[in-house]
Design a protein around this motif. Structure first.
Motif, short mmCIF file in Angstrom:
data_model
loop_
_atom_site.label_atom_id
_atom_site.label_comp_id
_atom_site.label_asym_id
_atom_site.label_seq_id
_atom_site.Cartn_x
_atom_site.Cartn_y
_atom_site.Cartn_z
N ARG A 1 0.86 -1.19 0.00
CA ARG A 1 0.00 0.00 0.00
C ARG A 1 0.89 1.23 0.00
O ARG A 1 1.75 1.38 0.87
CB ARG A 1 -0.91 0.01 1.23
N ASP A 2 0.70 2.10 -0.98
CA ASP A 2 1.56 3.27 -1.11
C ASP A 2 1.12 4.37 -0.13
O ASP A 2 0.24 4.16 0.70
CB ASP A 2 1.60 3.78 -2.55
N VAL A 3 1.73 5.55 -0.27
CA VAL A 3 1.46 6.64 0.66
C VAL A 3 0.01 7.09 0.61
O VAL A 3 -0.53 7.63 1.58
CB VAL A 3 2.41 7.82 0.39
N ALA A 4 -0.66 6.86 -0.52
CA ALA A 4 -2.08 7.21 -0.65
C ALA A 4 -2.99 6.03 -0.29
O ALA A 4 -4.19 6.08 -0.54
CB ALA A 4 -2.37 7.68 -2.07
N ASP A 5 -2.40 4.97 0.25
CA ASP A 5 -3.13 3.78 0.67
C ASP A 5 -3.72 3.01 -0.51
O ASP A 5 -4.69 2.27 -0.36
CB ASP A 5 -4.24 4.13 1.67
N ARG A 6 -3.13 3.14 -1.69
CA ARG A 6 -3.57 2.39 -2.85
C ARG A 6 -2.89 1.02 -2.84
O ARG A 6 -1.66 0.94 -2.75
CB ARG A 6 -3.24 3.12 -4.14
N PRO A 7 -3.65 -0.08 -2.94
CA PRO A 7 -3.06 -1.42 -2.89
C PRO A 7 -2.53 -1.86 -4.25
O PRO A 7 -3.01 -1.43 -5.30
CB PRO A 7 -4.22 -2.29 -2.45
N SER A 8 -1.52 -2.70 -4.21
CA SER A 8 -0.99 -3.30 -5.43
C SER A 8 -0.27 -4.59 -5.05
O SER A 8 0.07 -4.81 -3.90
CB SER A 8 -0.02 -2.35 -6.15
N GLN A 9 -0.05 -5.43 -6.05
CA GLN A 9 0.72 -6.66 -5.88
C GLN A 9 2.05 -6.48 -6.62
O GLN A 9 2.07 -6.03 -7.77
CB GLN A 9 -0.03 -7.86 -6.44
N ARG A 10 3.14 -6.82 -5.96
CA ARG A 10 4.46 -6.59 -6.55
C ARG A 10 5.28 -7.89 -6.60
O ARG A 10 5.20 -8.73 -5.71
CB ARG A 10 5.24 -5.56 -5.73
N THR A 11 6.08 -7.99 -7.64
CA THR A 11 7.14 -9.00 -7.74
C THR A 11 8.44 -8.24 -7.93
O THR A 11 8.54 -7.41 -8.85
CB THR A 11 6.91 -9.95 -8.93
N VAL A 12 9.42 -8.49 -7.05
CA VAL A 12 10.63 -7.66 -7.06
C VAL A 12 11.89 -8.51 -6.95
O VAL A 12 11.85 -9.66 -6.51
CB VAL A 12 10.61 -6.64 -5.90
N ARG A 13 12.98 -7.88 -7.37
CA ARG A 13 14.32 -8.40 -7.08
C ARG A 13 14.84 -7.61 -5.88
O ARG A 13 15.21 -6.44 -6.03
CB ARG A 13 15.24 -8.19 -8.28
N PRO A 14 14.90 -8.20 -4.71
CA PRO A 14 15.36 -7.44 -3.54
C PRO A 14 16.86 -7.17 -3.61
O PRO A 14 17.65 -8.05 -3.93
CB PRO A 14 15.04 -8.39 -2.37
N LEU A 15 17.23 -5.92 -3.34
CA LEU A 15 18.63 -5.51 -3.48
C LEU A 15 19.29 -5.12 -2.16
O LEU A 15 20.50 -5.27 -2.01
CB LEU A 15 18.71 -4.33 -4.45
N GLY A 16 18.54 -4.60 -1.21
CA GLY A 16 19.15 -4.19 0.05
C GLY A 16 18.11 -3.68 1.03
O GLY A 16 17.06 -3.16 0.62
N CYS A 17 18.39 -3.84 2.32
CA CYS A 17 17.51 -3.35 3.38
C CYS A 17 18.15 -2.11 4.01
O CYS A 17 19.33 -2.12 4.36
CB CYS A 17 17.30 -4.43 4.44
N PHE A 18 17.36 -1.05 4.16
CA PHE A 18 17.86 0.22 4.66
C PHE A 18 17.07 0.65 5.91
O PHE A 18 15.84 0.60 5.90
CB PHE A 18 17.76 1.30 3.58
N TYR A 19 17.81 1.07 6.92
CA TYR A 19 17.20 1.48 8.19
C TYR A 19 17.17 3.00 8.28
O TYR A 19 18.21 3.66 8.15
CB TYR A 19 17.99 0.89 9.35
N TRP A 20 15.99 3.56 8.55
CA TRP A 20 15.82 5.01 8.58
C TRP A 20 15.49 5.54 9.97
O TRP A 20 15.13 6.69 10.13
CB TRP A 20 14.70 5.42 7.62
N GLY A 21 15.61 4.72 10.98
CA GLY A 21 15.23 5.14 12.32
C GLY A 21 13.78 4.79 12.56
O GLY A 21 12.88 5.55 12.20
#
Length: 249
Positions: free
Chosen positions: A166-186
């Motif tokens: 769900r994006d910032v506007a709360d719109r749903p979608s289904q995704r297939t991705v190639r995961p590249l990295g995990c990032f921590y923002w606090g």
């Protein structure tokens, strides 16, 4: 600091085994090759070869095959040379990891820290353990921790993922991705990925992802491909765009 558990040969790097041999010999007046082979679960021939190599490297092991071994007087392994501040930094990092990382990685960090602390000089160990910096257990929820672990393991295994988002506007979608990295923002983690649904790089907030699952079978495995790597992703995110495109919003 003698070894307490035997470690199978196929699980132990040779450098680790040589270290264990020194520890076992130093803990006894006379140590036979049979005893060493039993403790380390290797052949006596392997022990003979390892001891010969240690002697060639200058470790003062006295004795011979068929009789037994002992260390020459005054020999010791040097302690790890960490400053007090470096030792404190390790403790602080692990305490934070236990709260904000996934359980498997946090546990591994704690075990690694314990090994380091056990061989530090006493003053450095006391200074590190008395550090007045703590991370109260108010970090990721268990479900989020499990999701983070799944993301991290998929990145390491180069395994595609499917999930609902769900994006910032709360719109749903289904995704297939190639995961590249995990990032921590606090308090918020994001996944950097090549989105096969959008045919472009995307950054996904962990707390907006649902039903994360790996893509099984050969089609789920991906290889490094020019234009779709983490380096390409980072190049695509110019400094001026970080807050609007990359940071969670």
């Amino acid at each position: 600091m003698g070894a307490r558990f035997a470690i199978p040969d196929h699980c132990m790097r040779r450098a680790d085994r040589l270290f264990q041999i020194v520890q076992l010999i130093r803990g006894r007046r006379l140590t036979t090759a049979t005893h060493l082979a039993q403790r380390l679960e290797v052949s006596q021939r392997t022990i003979y070869r390892d001891v010969a190599d240690l002697q060639h490297q200058g470790v003062p092991i006295e004795g011979e095959a068929g009789v037994g071994y002992r260390l020459g007087a005054g020999f010791d392994l040097p302690p790890l040379m960490f400053s007090h501040d470096e030792a404190r930094a390790l403790v602080a990092s692990v305490r934070m990891a236990q709260v904000w990382q996934d359980p498997a990685l946090a546990q591994a960090a704690e075990v690694a820290l314990g090994k380091i602390l056990s061989v530090l000089p006493l003053a450095a160990r006391v200074a590190a353990q008395s550090l007045a910096v703590y991370a109260p257990p108010a970090g990721l929820e268990p479900a989020a921790q499990r999701t983070l672990q799944a993301l991290r393991e998929a990145v390491q295994a180069r395994r595609k993922l499917r999930f609902g988002y769900r994006d910032v506007a709360d719109r749903p979608s289904q995704r297939t991705v190639r995961p590249l990295g995990c990032f921590y923002w606090g308090k918020v983690w994001t996944l950097a990925a090549w989105c096969e649904t959008r045919h472009d790089f995307r950054s996904f907030r962990l707390d907006r992802m649902g039903n994360v699952r790996p893509v099984d079978g050969p089609t789920g495995q991906f290889q490094s491909e020019s234009g779709k790597t983490l380096v390409d992703y980072l190049r695509a995110v110019a400094p001026a765009q970080v807050l609007t495109k990359w940071a969670p919003g």
